[in-house]
Motif scaffolding. Structure first.
Motif, PDB file in Angstrom:
ATOM      1  N   ALA A   4       0.828  -1.205   0.000  1.00 53.51           N
ATOM      2  CA  ALA A   4       0.000   0.000   0.000  1.00 53.51           C
ATOM      3  C   ALA A   4       0.864   1.257   0.000  1.00 53.51           C
ATOM      4  CB  ALA A   4      -0.930  -0.003   1.204  1.00 53.51           C
ATOM      5  N   LEU A   5       0.434   2.255  -0.766  1.00 54.66           N
ATOM      6  CA  LEU A   5       1.057   3.576  -0.758  1.00 54.66           C
ATOM      7  C   LEU A   5       0.091   4.546  -0.082  1.00 54.66           C
ATOM      8  CD1 LEU A   5       2.476   3.789  -4.406  1.00 54.66           C
ATOM      9  CD2 LEU A   5       3.726   3.230  -2.311  1.00 54.66           C
ATOM     10  N   THR A  11       4.603   8.995   5.055  1.00 56.91           N
ATOM     11  CA  THR A  11       5.204   9.703   6.185  1.00 56.91           C
ATOM     12  C   THR A  11       6.284   8.864   6.848  1.00 56.91           C
ATOM     13  OG1 THR A  11       3.169  10.950   6.591  1.00 56.91           O
ATOM     14  CG2 THR A  11       4.729  10.781   8.420  1.00 56.91           C
ATOM     15  N   THR A  12       6.000   7.588   7.055  1.00 56.14           N
ATOM     16  CA  THR A  12       6.983   6.682   7.653  1.00 56.14           C
ATOM     17  C   THR A  12       8.217   6.572   6.767  1.00 56.14           C
ATOM     18  OG1 THR A  12       5.259   5.418   8.762  1.00 56.14           O
ATOM     19  CG2 THR A  12       7.376   4.323   8.451  1.00 56.14           C
ATOM     20  N   ALA A  13       8.018   6.523   5.450  1.00 54.81           N
ATOM     21  CA  ALA A  13       9.150   6.418   4.523  1.00 54.81           C
ATOM     22  C   ALA A  13      10.062   7.638   4.637  1.00 54.81           C
ATOM     23  CB  ALA A  13       8.638   6.265   3.097  1.00 54.81           C
ATOM     24  N   LEU A  14       9.473   8.825   4.699  1.00 51.53           N
ATOM     25  CA  LEU A  14      10.295  10.027   4.820  1.00 51.53           C
ATOM     26  C   LEU A  14      11.020  10.068   6.165  1.00 51.53           C
ATOM     27  CD1 LEU A  14       7.944  12.684   3.197  1.00 51.53           C
ATOM     28  CD2 LEU A  14      10.159  11.905   2.328  1.00 51.53           C
ATOM     29  N   LEU A 195      11.583   2.484   0.268  1.00 52.07           N
ATOM     30  CA  LEU A 195      10.908   3.614   0.887  1.00 52.07           C
ATOM     31  C   LEU A 195      10.586   4.608  -0.219  1.00 52.07           C
ATOM     32  CD1 LEU A 195      13.373   4.033   3.889  1.00 52.07           C
ATOM     33  CD2 LEU A 195      11.190   2.801   3.892  1.00 52.07           C
ATOM     34  N   ALA A 196       9.333   4.994  -0.356  1.00 54.38           N
ATOM     35  CA  ALA A 196       8.921   5.813  -1.492  1.00 54.38           C
ATOM     36  C   ALA A 196       8.097   7.001  -1.024  1.00 54.38           C
ATOM     37  CB  ALA A 196       8.113   4.973  -2.490  1.00 54.38           C
ATOM     38  N   ALA A 197       8.379   8.165  -1.610  1.00 50.90           N
ATOM     39  CA  ALA A 197       7.624   9.373  -1.261  1.00 50.90           C
ATOM     40  C   ALA A 197       7.479  10.262  -2.487  1.00 50.90           C
ATOM     41  CB  ALA A 197       8.320  10.143  -0.138  1.00 50.90           C
TER      42      ALA A 197
END
Length: 581
Positions: A4-5, A11-14, A195-197
């Motif tokens: 899921a994105l 937020t967690t990825a950043l 990790l994607a943002a």
């Protein structure tokens, strides 16, 4: 493998990217950047992926939506490129993304009785051969070509003018929901630990001992400034390559932009199920069938203006209509145009316009470590994204960072064998579509629409409907889409703004005559609670989208690129960029 994105995942990825030292940080959320993130993550590396707008918001959602070898490259005797592209076509259709990449027949009209049929037939036979006989993976692929007489052509293409062809060759390529493929690549990468943002702008770089060791960035949603450290930084930014190199005080690759314009017209104005490939004086023109519309394109002209919002002018739209009408019995008019979209192709090397413009520039990609710690990739074509991603990750890892063992082997790419999210189980669910339709009171056409957008991930969409049956209703103003699809776009597909849903998670911005304006408010109301919008933000999302549509309409009435761009730039940005540092 959670993919899921959601806003929380972003937020967690950043947060993690700001704390950890990554093995690889990829800049650019188009198909090549998303592919590179997946390639690196599936090798067991720690990976970050940043995109300053929405996933696939640039070229990767604005091209011809074809997965193909490129017949015109065959005419240029670029056999290696065609073979590579057809191999990738076979992988996508047969293994990697059968839910998003589908075979489609095309007609190549013939005007001369003997020599053209022999000459063109030989070329298309070679095209089939370079594709690996049937271009098959796991026994699946696209059929071989066949010759059609004039009588057979009239039967399969009744909309073709009777005087334009003495027959045709029918061959097969594939079409793709390009924006969806990109976000599925991102989701698959996240499922393997990346990790994607999105909506995160790189504004500068972090340097250690003369080596690029990360970036400075701004979360455009919150204004938060970040420093993200990485052993290897990969730039996959397409037509923004020169800008990124300048930002990193580097140089090496030179990219020019070529504008490609496409229009959409209703399905009923052209009879038949086969697409067309037509020669023009500049390039080739495709007329491509989709369930509710046809896509007609493309133009191929140099673009020297700002790259954020390329738009079509009246001359571009008229060019496409004129060349389509050269073969259609029922001429198309401006009133038939549902929507228009425009993309910029990243082409390597300076372009000599006088010598033939952008159509003569190679589409092969180039990878270069432009300064220690920074590896860039440019050129190429959508179909070969996986090869491009593999090559740029390979080269980045060869540029050893301090502390890395210079003798350690580089992990091999696994993506040739790695189905994307939604691929596994897609065909099983396709075989059960009648049961799914009956269980939810839908037509099989509705279920086919869902399966060809989500594959086996349709189970997650259906779970939303089961929990709230009201989400199983069509979205207001968009009878081909469910309200659940808007909710799913936010909770699983990374949509942060209304334009993300109406232009890329769906195709309402160009496949409907109102360009999604009737759906803007209903969609925004569904999104508001999920994203924490207050009334002011909800109304801003709606007004910004409506202003965009109005500006694009105005641009399409302008006579040239400069006036068209000026009209488009009158619309505000939903998230303005930060100043580079």
């Amino acid at each position: 493998m959670p993919t899921a994105l959601s806003p929380e995942v972003r937020t967690t990825a950043l947060d993690r990217m700001s704390r950890e030292v990554l093995d690889v940080l990829v800049i650019g959320g188009g198909v090549t950047g998303a592919g590179a993130a997946l390639d690196a993550a599936s090798r067991g590396l720690s990976v970050g992926l940043l995109e300053q707008r929405d996933w696939a918001s640039g070229t990767s959602s604005r091209a011809s939506k074809l997965v193909h070898g490129g017949l015109r490259y065959l005419e240029m005797l670029d056999f290696a490129l065609v073979h590579e592209a057809l191999h990738e076509r076979g992988l996508l259709v047969g293994r990697l993304a059968p839910h998003l990449v589908h075979p489609v027949p095309f007609l190549y009209p013939l005007r001369h009785r003997v020599w053209e049929r022999v000459y063109t037939g030989a070329g298309i036979a070679l095209y089939d051969t370079l594709g690996g006989l049937l271009g098959r993976v796991g026994g699946r692929g696209v059929p071989l070509h066949r010759h059609l007489s004039k009588k057979a052509l009239r039967r399969v293409a009744p909309s073709l003018r009777d005087d334009v062809a003495i027959g045709a060759i029918r061959y097969w390529d594939a079409k793709v929901d390009d924006a969806r493929l990109v976000q599925v690549l991102v989701r698959t990468a996240v499922g393997h630990g990346a990790l994607a943002a999105s909506r995160t702008q790189v504004t500068g770089y972090h340097e250690e001992d003369g080596r690029v060791a990360g970036v400075r960035a701004v979360d455009l949603e919150t204004g938060r400034e970040l420093t993200i450290r990485a052993r290897h930084v990969v730039g996959a930014t397409g037509v923004w390559t020169d800008h990124v190199q300048e930002l990193f005080a580097a140089q090496g690759l030179t990219v020019r932009a070529s504008k490609g314009v496409h229009i959409a017209v209703p399905r009923e104005v052209i009879a038949g199920d086969d697409g067309f490939i037509l020669r023009t004086e500049k390039s080739v023109l495709f007329i491509i069938p989709w369930p509710t519309h046809w896509v007609i394109g493309t133009t191929d002209t140099p673009w020297d203006l700002a790259k954020d919002h390329p738009v079509a002018s009246a001359a571009d739209v008229d060019y496409l209509l004129e060349h389509a009408n050269a073969v259609l019995a029922r001429p198309l008019t401006r009133d038939d145009v549902l929507g228009v979209y425009t993309g910029l192709r990243p082409l390597l090397q300076p372009i000599d316009v006088e010598a033939g413009g952008t159509t003569r520039v190679s589409r092969e990609h180039t990878v270069a470590t432009v300064r220690p710690g920074l590896t860039m990739i440019a050129g190429g074509k959508y179909t070969t994204y996986r090869v491009m991603a593999r090559d740029v990750v390979d080269m980045a890892l060869e540029d050893r960072a301090p502390g890395e063992d210079p003798e350690a082997p580089i992990p091999a790419s696994l993506t040739e064998e790695l189905p994307l999210a939604g691929a596994d189980g897609y065909r099983v669910r396709w075989n059960r579509k009648a049961h799914l339709a009956e269980a939810h009171g839908w037509t099989e056409t509705r279920v086919e629409h869902l399966l060809d957008r989500y594959g086996s991930l349709v189970d997650e969409v259906l779970a939303l409907v089961d929990a709230d049956p009201d989400l199983g209703r069509p979205l207001e103003g968009a009878p081909d889409y469910l309200r659940a699809e808007v909710v799913y776009a936010v909770t699983a597909e990374g949509a942060l703004h209304l334009e993300d849903v109406l232009t890329r998670r769906t195709r309402l911005s160009y496949e409907q005559a109102d360009r999604g304006t009737a759906s803007a408010r209903p969609a925004a109301e569904l999104m508001a609670g999920l994203l924490g919008w207050d009334d002011e933000q909800r109304e801003r999302e709606i007004s910004t989208y409506l202003a965009r549509v109005e500006a694009e309409h105005a641009a399409e009435a302008m006579p040239d690129d400069s006036s068209a761009e000026a009209a488009r730039l009158r619309a505000p940005e939903i998230r303005p960029f930060a100043s580079a540092s």
